[in-house]
Design a protein around this motif. Sequence first.
Motif, PDB file in Angstrom:
ATOM      1  N   LYS A   4       0.840  -1.192   0.000  1.00 22.62           N
ATOM      2  CA  LYS A   4       0.000   0.000   0.000  1.00 22.62           C
ATOM      3  C   LYS A   4       0.879   1.248   0.000  1.00 22.62           C
ATOM      4  O   LYS A   4       1.847   1.348   0.744  1.00 22.62           O
ATOM      5  CB  LYS A   4      -0.908  -0.002   1.232  1.00 22.62           C
ATOM      6  CG  LYS A   4      -1.908   1.137   1.251  1.00 22.62           C
ATOM      7  CD  LYS A   4      -2.830   1.025   2.460  1.00 22.62           C
ATOM      8  CE  LYS A   4      -3.848   2.167   2.485  1.00 22.62           C
ATOM      9  NZ  LYS A   4      -4.729   2.080   3.673  1.00 22.62           N
ATOM     10  N   ARG A   5       0.535   2.222  -0.844  1.00 26.51           N
ATOM     11  CA  ARG A   5       1.306   3.454  -0.954  1.00 26.51           C
ATOM     12  C   ARG A   5       0.545   4.584  -0.270  1.00 26.51           C
ATOM     13  O   ARG A   5      -0.634   4.794  -0.540  1.00 26.51           O
ATOM     14  CB  ARG A   5       1.567   3.775  -2.417  1.00 26.51           C
ATOM     15  CG  ARG A   5       2.761   4.670  -2.675  1.00 26.51           C
ATOM     16  CD  ARG A   5       3.059   4.764  -4.155  1.00 26.51           C
ATOM     17  NE  ARG A   5       4.316   5.438  -4.398  1.00 26.51           N
ATOM     18  CZ  ARG A   5       5.469   4.826  -4.622  1.00 26.51           C
ATOM     19  NH1 ARG A   5       5.501   3.490  -4.657  1.00 26.51           N
ATOM     20  NH2 ARG A   5       6.583   5.520  -4.837  1.00 26.51           N
ATOM     21  N   GLU A   6       1.201   5.306   0.622  1.00 30.99           N
ATOM     22  CA  GLU A   6       0.557   6.396   1.363  1.00 30.99           C
ATOM     23  C   GLU A   6       1.474   7.612   1.399  1.00 30.99           C
ATOM     24  O   GLU A   6       2.699   7.470   1.385  1.00 30.99           O
ATOM     25  CB  GLU A   6       0.246   5.970   2.800  1.00 30.99           C
ATOM     26  CG  GLU A   6      -0.794   4.885   2.946  1.00 30.99           C
ATOM     27  CD  GLU A   6      -1.110   4.604   4.403  1.00 30.99           C
ATOM     28  OE1 GLU A   6      -1.114   5.568   5.200  1.00 30.99           O
ATOM     29  OE2 GLU A   6      -1.319   3.433   4.755  1.00 30.99           O
ATOM     30  N   HIS A   7       0.852   8.783   1.449  1.00 29.44           N
ATOM     31  CA  HIS A   7       1.617  10.017   1.592  1.00 29.44           C
ATOM     32  C   HIS A   7       1.453  10.565   3.004  1.00 29.44           C
ATOM     33  O   HIS A   7       0.355  10.561   3.569  1.00 29.44           O
ATOM     34  CB  HIS A   7       1.157  11.088   0.599  1.00 29.44           C
ATOM     35  CG  HIS A   7       1.895  12.386   0.747  1.00 29.44           C
ATOM     36  ND1 HIS A   7       1.449  13.411   1.565  1.00 29.44           N
ATOM     37  CD2 HIS A   7       3.070  12.813   0.211  1.00 29.44           C
ATOM     38  CE1 HIS A   7       2.302  14.404   1.513  1.00 29.44           C
ATOM     39  NE2 HIS A   7       3.289  14.066   0.697  1.00 29.44           N
ATOM     40  N   LYS A   8       2.559  10.992   3.593  1.00 26.50           N
ATOM     41  CA  LYS A   8       2.562  11.636   4.900  1.00 26.50           C
ATOM     42  C   LYS A   8       3.352  12.936   4.796  1.00 26.50           C
ATOM     43  O   LYS A   8       4.345  13.017   4.070  1.00 26.50           O
ATOM     44  CB  LYS A   8       3.214  10.739   5.962  1.00 26.50           C
ATOM     45  CG  LYS A   8       2.519   9.396   6.167  1.00 26.50           C
ATOM     46  CD  LYS A   8       1.184   9.565   6.860  1.00 26.50           C
ATOM     47  CE  LYS A   8       0.525   8.213   7.116  1.00 26.50           C
ATOM     48  NZ  LYS A   8      -0.795   8.349   7.775  1.00 26.50           N
ATOM     49  N   ASN A   9       2.904  13.936   5.524  1.00 25.81           N
ATOM     50  CA  ASN A   9       3.688  15.172   5.562  1.00 25.81           C
ATOM     51  C   ASN A   9       5.053  14.913   6.197  1.00 25.81           C
ATOM     52  O   ASN A   9       6.081  15.347   5.683  1.00 25.81           O
ATOM     53  CB  ASN A   9       2.969  16.263   6.368  1.00 25.81           C
ATOM     54  CG  ASN A   9       1.689  16.720   5.725  1.00 25.81           C
ATOM     55  OD1 ASN A   9       0.638  16.751   6.374  1.00 25.81           O
ATOM     56  ND2 ASN A   9       1.741  17.084   4.448  1.00 25.81           N
ATOM     57  N   ILE A  10       5.029  14.197   7.332  1.00 25.39           N
ATOM     58  CA  ILE A  10       6.273  13.960   8.077  1.00 25.39           C
ATOM     59  C   ILE A  10       6.328  12.507   8.521  1.00 25.39           C
ATOM     60  O   ILE A  10       5.385  12.004   9.154  1.00 25.39           O
ATOM     61  CB  ILE A  10       6.373  14.885   9.317  1.00 25.39           C
ATOM     62  CG1 ILE A  10       6.361  16.363   8.883  1.00 25.39           C
ATOM     63  CG2 ILE A  10       7.626  14.579  10.123  1.00 25.39           C
ATOM     64  CD1 ILE A  10       6.343  17.341  10.041  1.00 25.39           C
ATOM     65  N   VAL A  11       7.420  11.842   8.189  1.00 25.58           N
ATOM     66  CA  VAL A  11       7.701  10.508   8.728  1.00 25.58           C
ATOM     67  C   VAL A  11       8.877  10.644   9.687  1.00 25.58           C
ATOM     68  O   VAL A  11       9.931  11.188   9.320  1.00 25.58           O
ATOM     69  CB  VAL A  11       8.016   9.485   7.628  1.00 25.58           C
ATOM     70  CG1 VAL A  11       8.528   8.185   8.243  1.00 25.58           C
ATOM     71  CG2 VAL A  11       6.770   9.211   6.783  1.00 25.58           C
ATOM     72  N   ILE A  12       8.673  10.157  10.898  1.00 28.11           N
ATOM     73  CA  ILE A  12       9.709  10.204  11.932  1.00 28.11           C
ATOM     74  C   ILE A  12      10.199   8.781  12.161  1.00 28.11           C
ATOM     75  O   ILE A  12       9.400   7.879  12.412  1.00 28.11           O
ATOM     76  CB  ILE A  12       9.157  10.806  13.238  1.00 28.11           C
ATOM     77  CG1 ILE A  12       8.660  12.234  12.986  1.00 28.11           C
ATOM     78  CG2 ILE A  12      10.213  10.785  14.338  1.00 28.11           C
ATOM     79  CD1 ILE A  12       7.820  12.812  14.121  1.00 28.11           C
ATOM     80  N   ILE A  13      11.493   8.593  12.068  1.00 27.55           N
ATOM     81  CA  ILE A  13      12.071   7.264  12.263  1.00 27.55           C
ATOM     82  C   ILE A  13      12.660   7.195  13.661  1.00 27.55           C
ATOM     83  O   ILE A  13      13.698   7.785  13.943  1.00 27.55           O
ATOM     84  CB  ILE A  13      13.138   6.968  11.192  1.00 27.55           C
ATOM     85  CG1 ILE A  13      12.510   7.028   9.797  1.00 27.55           C
ATOM     86  CG2 ILE A  13      13.769   5.601  11.433  1.00 27.55           C
ATOM     87  CD1 ILE A  13      13.507   6.864   8.666  1.00 27.55           C
ATOM     88  N   GLY A  14      11.959   6.498  14.551  1.00 28.12           N
ATOM     89  CA  GLY A  14      12.395   6.373  15.935  1.00 28.12           C
ATOM     90  C   GLY A  14      11.414   7.008  16.897  1.00 28.12           C
ATOM     91  O   GLY A  14      10.968   8.143  16.694  1.00 28.12           O
ATOM     92  N   ALA A  15      11.063   6.262  17.944  1.00 31.64           N
ATOM     93  CA  ALA A  15      10.080   6.737  18.917  1.00 31.64           C
ATOM     94  C   ALA A  15      10.696   6.879  20.302  1.00 31.64           C
ATOM     95  O   ALA A  15      10.142   6.452  21.309  1.00 31.64           O
ATOM     96  CB  ALA A  15       8.880   5.785  18.972  1.00 31.64           C
ATOM     97  N   GLY A  16      11.882   7.490  20.341  1.00 32.33           N
ATOM     98  CA  GLY A  16      12.484   7.853  21.613  1.00 32.33           C
ATOM     99  C   GLY A  16      12.058   9.260  22.012  1.00 32.33           C
ATOM    100  O   GLY A  16      11.073   9.803  21.498  1.00 32.33           O
TER     101      GLY A  16
END
Length: 314
Positions: A4-16
Amino acid sequence: MTKKREHKNIVIIGAGMAGLTAALYAGRMNFSVLVLENGIIGGQIANATGIENYPGFEKVAGSELIATLQKQAENFGAVIDEFDSIQKVTLDATPKIIETDEHIYEADVVIIASGMTRRKLPLPEEPRYANKGVHYCELCDGHMYQGKIIAVMGGGNAAVDAANFLTKYAQKLYLINRSPLRADEVSQQRLRENEKVEVMLNMEIKGLSGQDRLESIELWDKNNGQKYSLAVDGLFVNIGVDPNTELFETELRLNGGRIPAGEDCRTKIPGVFAAGDIREKEIRQLTTAAADGTTAALLAEKYINGLKGGKTEW
Protein backbone atom coordinates in the motif's frame (compact mmCIF):
# COMPACT_ATOMS: atom_id res chain seq x y z
CA MET A 1 2.33 -8.73 -2.48
CA THR A 2 1.55 -5.20 -3.65
CA LYS A 3 2.39 -2.76 -0.92
CA LYS A 4 0.00 0.00 0.00
CA ARG A 5 1.31 3.45 -0.95
CA GLU A 6 0.56 6.40 1.36
CA HIS A 7 1.62 10.02 1.59
CA LYS A 8 2.56 11.64 4.90
CA ASN A 9 3.69 15.17 5.56
CA ILE A 10 6.27 13.96 8.08
CA VAL A 11 7.70 10.51 8.73
CA ILE A 12 9.71 10.20 11.93
CA ILE A 13 12.07 7.26 12.26
CA GLY A 14 12.40 6.37 15.93
CA ALA A 15 10.08 6.74 18.92
CA GLY A 16 12.48 7.85 21.61
CA MET A 17 12.47 11.21 23.37
CA ALA A 18 13.52 13.13 20.23
CA GLY A 19 11.13 11.31 17.89
CA LEU A 20 8.09 11.54 20.15
CA THR A 21 8.74 15.22 20.89
CA ALA A 22 8.92 15.89 17.16
CA ALA A 23 5.67 13.95 16.71
CA LEU A 24 3.97 16.01 19.42
CA TYR A 25 4.97 19.33 17.83
CA ALA A 26 4.27 18.21 14.27
CA GLY A 27 0.87 16.83 15.27
CA ARG A 28 -0.04 20.11 16.92
CA MET A 29 0.60 21.82 13.58
CA ASN A 30 -2.01 19.60 11.89
CA PHE A 31 0.45 17.66 9.77
CA SER A 32 -0.08 14.01 8.96
CA VAL A 33 2.61 12.37 11.09
CA LEU A 34 3.81 8.78 11.14
CA VAL A 35 6.36 7.47 13.63
CA LEU A 36 8.11 4.21 12.72
CA GLU A 37 9.84 2.28 15.50
CA ASN A 38 11.56 -1.07 15.02
CA GLY A 39 12.31 -1.57 18.71
CA ILE A 40 10.85 -0.52 22.03
CA ILE A 41 8.95 2.78 22.22
CA GLY A 42 11.04 5.16 24.26
CA GLY A 43 14.36 3.61 23.33
CA GLN A 44 17.06 3.42 26.00
CA ILE A 45 15.26 5.74 28.40
CA ALA A 46 12.20 3.47 28.65
CA ASN A 47 14.18 1.19 30.98
CA ALA A 48 15.39 3.95 33.31
CA THR A 49 13.97 3.42 36.77
CA GLY A 50 14.46 6.86 38.28
CA ILE A 51 15.13 9.98 36.19
CA GLU A 52 16.06 12.93 38.40
CA ASN A 53 17.40 15.44 35.87
CA TYR A 54 14.39 16.10 33.65
CA PRO A 55 12.89 19.56 34.34
CA GLY A 56 9.52 19.52 36.03
CA PHE A 57 9.94 16.08 37.64
CA GLU A 58 11.64 15.51 40.97
CA LYS A 59 11.90 11.84 40.00
CA VAL A 60 10.12 9.89 37.28
CA ALA A 61 10.42 6.42 35.76
CA GLY A 62 11.46 6.39 32.11
CA SER A 63 8.45 4.27 31.19
CA GLU A 64 6.09 6.80 32.80
CA LEU A 65 7.70 9.78 31.09
CA ILE A 66 7.62 8.08 27.69
CA ALA A 67 4.03 6.88 28.13
CA THR A 68 2.92 10.45 28.85
CA LEU A 69 4.79 11.82 25.84
CA GLN A 70 3.41 9.08 23.57
CA LYS A 71 -0.13 9.90 24.70
CA GLN A 72 0.42 13.60 24.02
CA ALA A 73 1.69 12.91 20.51
CA GLU A 74 -1.19 10.55 19.74
CA ASN A 75 -3.72 13.03 21.12
CA PHE A 76 -2.59 15.41 18.38
CA GLY A 77 -2.99 12.83 15.65
CA ALA A 78 0.47 11.27 15.35
CA VAL A 79 0.36 7.58 14.42
CA ILE A 80 3.00 5.32 15.97
CA ASP A 81 3.74 2.01 14.26
CA GLU A 82 6.18 -0.31 16.05
CA PHE A 83 5.51 -3.44 14.02
CA ASP A 84 6.19 -2.47 10.38
CA SER A 85 9.96 -2.66 10.00
CA ILE A 86 11.78 -0.37 7.58
CA GLN A 87 13.48 -2.13 4.66
CA LYS A 88 15.04 0.84 2.89
CA VAL A 89 14.84 4.60 2.50
CA THR A 90 15.39 7.01 -0.38
CA LEU A 91 16.07 10.38 1.16
CA ASP A 92 17.57 12.40 -1.68
CA ALA A 93 14.26 12.68 -3.54
CA THR A 94 11.04 14.69 -3.49
CA PRO A 95 9.04 13.21 -1.95
CA LYS A 96 11.22 10.97 0.19
CA ILE A 97 10.46 7.24 0.08
CA ILE A 98 10.36 4.94 3.10
CA GLU A 99 9.65 1.32 2.30
CA THR A 100 8.54 -0.96 5.14
CA ASP A 101 7.49 -4.60 5.24
CA GLU A 102 3.92 -3.65 4.35
CA HIS A 103 3.90 -0.08 3.02
CA ILE A 104 5.62 2.42 0.79
CA TYR A 105 5.41 5.86 2.35
CA GLU A 106 6.00 9.12 0.51
CA ALA A 107 7.01 11.94 2.83
CA ASP A 108 7.63 15.65 2.45
CA VAL A 109 9.98 15.52 5.45
CA VAL A 110 11.88 12.76 7.21
CA ILE A 111 13.09 13.25 10.78
CA ILE A 112 15.67 10.64 11.74
CA ALA A 113 15.59 9.98 15.47
CA SER A 114 16.54 6.31 15.48
CA GLY A 115 18.60 6.46 18.66
CA MET A 116 21.09 3.93 19.96
CA THR A 117 21.35 0.20 20.70
CA ARG A 118 23.20 -1.34 23.63
CA ARG A 119 26.44 -3.07 22.72
CA LYS A 120 26.57 -6.82 23.16
CA LEU A 121 29.13 -8.51 25.37
CA PRO A 122 32.06 -9.17 22.97
CA LEU A 123 32.62 -12.83 23.83
CA PRO A 124 32.06 -15.80 21.50
CA GLU A 125 29.96 -17.62 24.09
CA GLU A 126 27.57 -14.67 24.60
CA PRO A 127 24.82 -16.13 22.34
CA ARG A 128 24.82 -19.35 24.37
CA TYR A 129 23.98 -17.48 27.58
CA ALA A 130 21.80 -14.68 26.16
CA ASN A 131 18.65 -14.57 28.32
CA LYS A 132 20.10 -17.53 30.23
CA GLY A 133 22.10 -15.46 32.65
CA VAL A 134 23.31 -12.66 30.34
CA HIS A 135 20.92 -9.70 30.05
CA TYR A 136 20.81 -6.13 28.77
CA CYS A 137 17.67 -4.79 30.45
CA GLU A 138 17.57 -4.67 34.22
CA LEU A 139 14.01 -3.38 34.29
CA CYS A 140 12.81 -6.25 32.10
CA ASP A 141 14.75 -9.11 33.64
CA GLY A 142 15.95 -8.05 37.08
CA HIS A 143 12.98 -9.59 38.88
CA MET A 144 14.19 -13.07 37.90
CA TYR A 145 17.14 -12.73 40.27
CA GLN A 146 15.43 -12.30 43.62
CA GLY A 147 17.91 -13.37 46.31
CA LYS A 148 20.56 -14.22 43.70
CA ILE A 149 24.14 -13.15 43.00
CA ILE A 150 24.20 -10.51 40.27
CA ALA A 151 27.05 -8.90 38.36
CA VAL A 152 26.79 -5.67 36.37
CA MET A 153 29.37 -4.85 33.73
CA GLY A 154 30.11 -1.21 32.90
CA GLY A 155 31.19 2.05 34.45
CA GLY A 156 28.95 4.79 33.10
CA ASN A 157 25.69 6.17 34.42
CA ALA A 158 23.65 3.42 32.74
CA ALA A 159 25.67 0.69 34.47
CA VAL A 160 25.68 2.31 37.90
CA ASP A 161 21.97 3.12 37.70
CA ALA A 162 21.29 -0.49 36.69
CA ALA A 163 23.33 -1.72 39.64
CA ASN A 164 21.47 0.56 42.06
CA PHE A 165 18.18 -0.75 40.72
CA LEU A 166 19.21 -4.40 40.91
CA THR A 167 20.21 -4.17 44.57
CA LYS A 168 16.49 -4.48 45.39
CA TYR A 169 16.69 -8.09 44.16
CA ALA A 170 20.28 -9.13 44.76
CA GLN A 171 21.64 -11.06 47.69
CA LYS A 172 25.06 -9.89 46.52
CA LEU A 173 25.92 -7.55 43.64
CA TYR A 174 29.25 -6.99 41.88
CA LEU A 175 29.88 -3.97 39.69
CA ILE A 176 32.72 -4.84 37.32
CA ASN A 177 34.55 -2.37 35.08
CA ARG A 178 37.89 -2.38 33.34
CA SER A 179 38.64 1.23 34.33
CA PRO A 180 37.54 3.82 36.91
CA LEU A 181 33.82 4.64 37.04
CA ARG A 182 32.51 7.50 34.88
CA ALA A 183 29.06 7.78 36.46
CA ASP A 184 28.02 10.87 38.39
CA GLU A 185 29.15 11.06 42.00
CA VAL A 186 25.64 10.92 43.49
CA SER A 187 24.90 7.58 41.81
CA GLN A 188 28.33 6.20 42.71
CA GLN A 189 27.96 7.15 46.35
CA ARG A 190 24.52 5.56 46.57
CA LEU A 191 25.95 2.33 45.20
CA ARG A 192 29.06 2.25 47.38
CA GLU A 193 27.00 2.82 50.53
CA ASN A 194 24.95 -0.32 49.88
CA GLU A 195 26.32 -3.20 51.95
CA LYS A 196 25.30 -5.74 49.29
CA VAL A 197 27.63 -4.18 46.72
CA GLU A 198 31.25 -4.82 45.85
CA VAL A 199 32.81 -2.56 43.21
CA MET A 200 35.55 -4.29 41.20
CA LEU A 201 37.59 -1.93 39.03
CA ASN A 202 40.40 -2.60 36.55
CA MET A 203 38.79 -5.97 35.86
CA GLU A 204 37.93 -7.52 32.51
CA ILE A 205 35.48 -10.33 31.84
CA LYS A 206 37.31 -12.87 29.70
CA GLY A 207 34.84 -15.76 29.64
CA LEU A 208 31.48 -17.22 30.66
CA SER A 209 30.85 -20.68 32.09
CA GLY A 210 27.87 -22.87 32.95
CA GLN A 211 25.95 -25.93 31.83
CA ASP A 212 22.43 -24.94 30.77
CA ARG A 213 22.79 -21.32 31.91
CA LEU A 214 25.39 -18.91 33.26
CA GLU A 215 27.05 -20.08 36.47
CA SER A 216 30.28 -18.11 36.61
CA ILE A 217 32.34 -15.44 34.85
CA GLU A 218 36.07 -15.56 34.23
CA LEU A 219 37.86 -12.40 35.34
CA TRP A 220 41.28 -10.94 34.62
CA ASP A 221 42.70 -8.53 37.20
CA LYS A 222 44.61 -5.87 35.26
CA ASN A 223 46.44 -4.80 38.42
CA ASN A 224 48.27 -8.07 39.02
CA GLY A 225 47.60 -10.08 35.87
CA GLN A 226 45.78 -12.85 37.75
CA LYS A 227 42.77 -14.74 36.44
CA TYR A 228 40.00 -16.25 38.52
CA SER A 229 36.39 -17.39 38.41
CA LEU A 230 33.51 -15.56 40.08
CA ALA A 231 30.25 -17.43 40.73
CA VAL A 232 27.18 -15.43 39.63
CA ASP A 233 23.59 -16.18 38.72
CA GLY A 234 23.13 -13.28 36.32
CA LEU A 235 25.19 -10.72 34.41
CA PHE A 236 23.70 -7.41 33.24
CA VAL A 237 25.76 -5.69 30.54
CA ASN A 238 25.98 -1.91 30.13
CA ILE A 239 29.10 -1.20 28.06
CA GLY A 240 27.95 1.53 25.74
CA VAL A 241 25.70 2.04 22.76
CA ASP A 242 25.95 2.18 18.96
CA PRO A 243 23.98 4.59 16.71
CA ASN A 244 21.14 3.05 14.70
CA THR A 245 22.15 4.63 11.40
CA GLU A 246 22.82 1.67 9.08
CA LEU A 247 19.80 2.57 6.92
CA PHE A 248 21.23 5.96 6.05
CA GLU A 249 24.93 5.38 5.44
CA THR A 250 24.60 5.28 1.64
CA GLU A 251 22.95 8.71 1.44
CA LEU A 252 24.29 10.58 4.45
CA ARG A 253 27.96 10.96 5.27
CA LEU A 254 28.27 9.50 8.76
CA ASN A 255 30.90 10.41 11.33
CA GLY A 256 31.56 7.63 13.81
CA GLY A 257 28.16 6.22 12.94
CA ARG A 258 26.40 9.50 13.72
CA ILE A 259 24.74 11.93 11.33
CA PRO A 260 26.37 15.35 10.84
CA ALA A 261 23.77 18.05 11.47
CA GLY A 262 23.94 21.43 13.16
CA GLU A 263 21.86 22.78 16.02
CA ASP A 264 19.10 23.33 13.46
CA CYS A 265 19.10 19.53 12.97
CA ARG A 266 19.34 19.95 9.17
CA THR A 267 21.33 17.29 7.32
CA LYS A 268 22.93 17.84 3.91
CA ILE A 269 19.74 16.58 2.22
CA PRO A 270 16.86 19.10 2.00
CA GLY A 271 13.87 17.98 4.04
CA VAL A 272 15.84 15.49 6.14
CA PHE A 273 16.54 16.24 9.80
CA ALA A 274 18.55 14.35 12.43
CA ALA A 275 17.47 14.56 16.07
CA GLY A 276 18.61 13.06 19.35
CA ASP A 277 21.49 10.73 20.08
CA ILE A 278 22.17 9.88 16.43
CA ARG A 279 23.00 13.52 15.63
CA GLU A 280 26.69 14.43 15.81
CA LYS A 281 26.95 16.68 18.86
CA GLU A 282 28.86 17.06 22.10
CA ILE A 283 26.07 16.77 24.68
CA ARG A 284 23.51 13.95 24.71
CA GLN A 285 20.85 14.22 27.39
CA LEU A 286 17.09 13.79 27.59
CA THR A 287 16.68 17.55 27.50
CA THR A 288 18.84 17.94 24.39
CA ALA A 289 16.94 15.12 22.67
CA ALA A 290 13.66 16.90 23.39
CA ALA A 291 15.17 20.16 22.12
CA ASP A 292 16.25 18.45 18.88
CA GLY A 293 12.77 17.02 18.36
CA THR A 294 11.23 20.44 18.88
CA THR A 295 13.67 22.14 16.51
CA ALA A 296 13.27 19.53 13.77
CA ALA A 297 9.48 19.70 13.85
CA LEU A 298 9.30 23.50 13.79
CA LEU A 299 11.79 23.80 10.95
CA ALA A 300 10.00 20.98 9.12
CA GLU A 301 6.93 23.21 9.07
CA LYS A 302 8.94 25.98 7.40
CA TYR A 303 10.33 23.55 4.85
CA ILE A 304 6.90 22.12 3.98
CA ASN A 305 5.42 25.60 3.66
CA GLY A 306 8.31 26.44 1.34
CA LEU A 307 7.50 23.42 -0.83
CA LYS A 308 3.92 24.61 -1.11
CA GLY A 309 5.15 28.01 -2.21
CA GLY A 310 7.61 26.57 -4.70
CA LYS A 311 10.67 27.39 -2.57
CA THR A 312 13.38 24.77 -2.19
CA GLU A 313 15.95 26.69 -0.13
CA TRP A 314 17.66 24.69 2.60
